[in-house]
Design a protein around this motif. Sequence first.
Motif, PDB file in Angstrom:
ATOM      1  N   UNK A 219      87.859  24.415  31.428  1.00  0.00           N
ATOM      2  CA  UNK A 219      88.685  23.328  31.920  1.00  0.00           C
ATOM      3  C   UNK A 219      87.981  22.630  33.077  1.00  0.00           C
TER       4      UNK A 219
ATOM      5  N   UNK B  52      87.421  26.674  26.037  1.00  0.00           N
ATOM      6  CA  UNK B  52      88.336  27.040  27.122  1.00  0.00           C
ATOM      7  C   UNK B  52      87.992  26.463  28.476  1.00  0.00           C
TER       8      UNK B  52
ATOM      9  N   UNK C  87      83.364  29.853  24.390  1.00  0.00           N
ATOM     10  CA  UNK C  87      84.231  29.880  25.558  1.00  0.00           C
ATOM     11  C   UNK C  87      84.092  28.595  26.357  1.00  0.00           C
TER      12      UNK C  87
ATOM     13  N   UNK D 206      93.319  18.496  29.724  1.00  0.00           N
ATOM     14  CA  UNK D 206      93.698  19.897  29.579  1.00  0.00           C
ATOM     15  C   UNK D 206      94.414  20.082  28.251  1.00  0.00           C
ATOM     16  N   UNK D 207      94.178  21.245  27.685  1.00  0.00           N
ATOM     17  CA  UNK D 207      94.616  21.407  26.302  1.00  0.00           C
ATOM     18  C   UNK D 207      96.134  21.302  26.150  1.00  0.00           C
TER      19      UNK D 207
END
Lengths: 264, 274
Positions: B25, B23, B19, B155-156
């Motif tokens: 950020x 994920x 995580x 950011x993805x």
Amino acid sequence: MDNLIFELKNVFFSYLERFPALSDVNLNIRPGEKLTVVGANGSGKSTLLHMLDGLIFPGRGTIKAFGADLKEGVFNDENFSKNFRRKVGLIFQNPDVQLFCPTAKEDIIFGPLQLGIEKEEIENRLEELTGVLNLKDLLDRPPHQLSVGEKRKVALASTLIIDPDVLILDEPTAGLDPLTTRHIINLLVQSNDSGKTIIISTHDLRLAEEISDIIYVFSPGKRIVKSGKPEEILSDGQLLRDNNLIHSYSHKHKNTTHIHPHLH
Amino acid sequence: MIKNNFIESSISGGLSFLKESVFSDDYASQKGFLQSLDPRIKTATLLLFVVQVLLTKQIVVLLCLYAVSLLLAFLSKIHLGFFLKRTWVFIPLFSLFIAFPAIFSIFTPGETLATLKIAGLELIVTRQGLSGAALFVTRVITSVSFVVLLSTTTKHFKLLKVLRIFGIPQVFVMTLGMCYRYIFLFVGIIENTYLAIKSRVGTKVHSKRGQRIVASNIASLYQRSYRLNEDVYQAMLSRGYNGEPLVLNNFKAGLRDWLWLLCVLTIFVTLTIA
Ligand SMILES: Nc1ncnc2c1ncn2[C@@H]1O[C@H](COP(=O)(O)OP(=O)(O)OP(=O)(O)O)[C@@H](O)[C@H]1O
Ligand SMILES: [Mg+2]
């Protein structure tokens, strides 16, 4: 009669051609109407709402939206697709499904960005919704960390921000605390007053009674067994019992006209 | 008992690492140097560094480039411990299979530095082998560092957009995006399933029974995540997605972006010519 938003004729649908989910559904929805769909678990409510949102298409029968046939291919037309998505918004039953961005804020602005809404306008709407739904502290957090109710609020915002004419909500108040539920009901009534069409699925008969012009009852056989005004439906104890909407013992209180049978 | 606790802690440890690394950020939303750059220019320059690392044959230059990556991490407010952990995680794997065997004379003949006797087998460490291995490890760690810099400070969604701008086919970018969502859902499902098992049978699962539960869960896990993924796709369609993810900030390159690009290009050209 021309003026229908949705027109479903003899619609059948099964998942993977094996699991029936809608059976001979006929339904007309007029602009500005408030409509609720009630029924037991697995009676086809979510399936119907997904179909109204143009995500799945009838196996048999036809569905028309704004006068045009909804079929598999029509969403390949970019214009039609954009137009439809701007006019119709769906809030999914499972908020996990609806939230897929790294932060709540990005999730909320995902829709309007895809639909090419002006950036300034998006910011304005975001600010307004943040106030109404009290989202300020959630915006920068990843959705998967939020509580179920918080997720639901974010999911709600992510659709409301598109400002669609037709708002479809799949059990919008499940898992929300009373105050938030109240806020949301008020919000829905308000937007209906300003001309929006509202379509809700719910198990909450109180919500159904308060909010709907017309209630559709789905049976475990995945078909509409009855439709009518709230008074009419909610006073039909037998119907409600047959469709798992109230317990039998709630009948003990012989309510006359105004009933909240499930509350006991 | 101990075994269960070990499994439990490694499951939740693994999940939180996943995580955190996929994920989180946190670093991408910090206000540091790399975060302030235009994502296109940032991606281009960091990839240029990677190319440079792969071309360089001198270990001194590599070490300098590594120092640059550490400096960039510092300037971008990335915690040094976090950064080192994220980058060195890959090293044991590579070194074990590639770098370590290479230090011996069997693979790299040359000047003898030391002789090891293991189980009657004589292994000769060569100077060429050792320096080759060192070069290899430095190269891996440096290029990994630049890639990690890019992924932690961007950011993805933006990264996906940059890939599109750089002409990577949409199918590719979409697949990447789906992988991301897929892992996201997967982690959630594993976590909840694990909790559900725990709530139903408690932590002290008898090992036979535990195995059965885990086995049947892995089977249904795949189906469930597939279903969820499909549902998520519908949710994206419902909000107007048509294959091209759009992000809010339209990228704007400013003076400092161009200066940075110029700077990196100069380094690149100098090193390549020299
Ligand atoms: N993806 C799917 N694959 C197979 N069958 C499905 C799928 N989704 C729903 N069904 C089946 O379709 C039927 C109707 O499901 P639906 O989700 O529409 O019910 P619902 O009225 O919304 O129920 P609930 O109140 O629990 O939300 C159910 O019998 C269900 O098992
Ligand atoms: Mg449902």
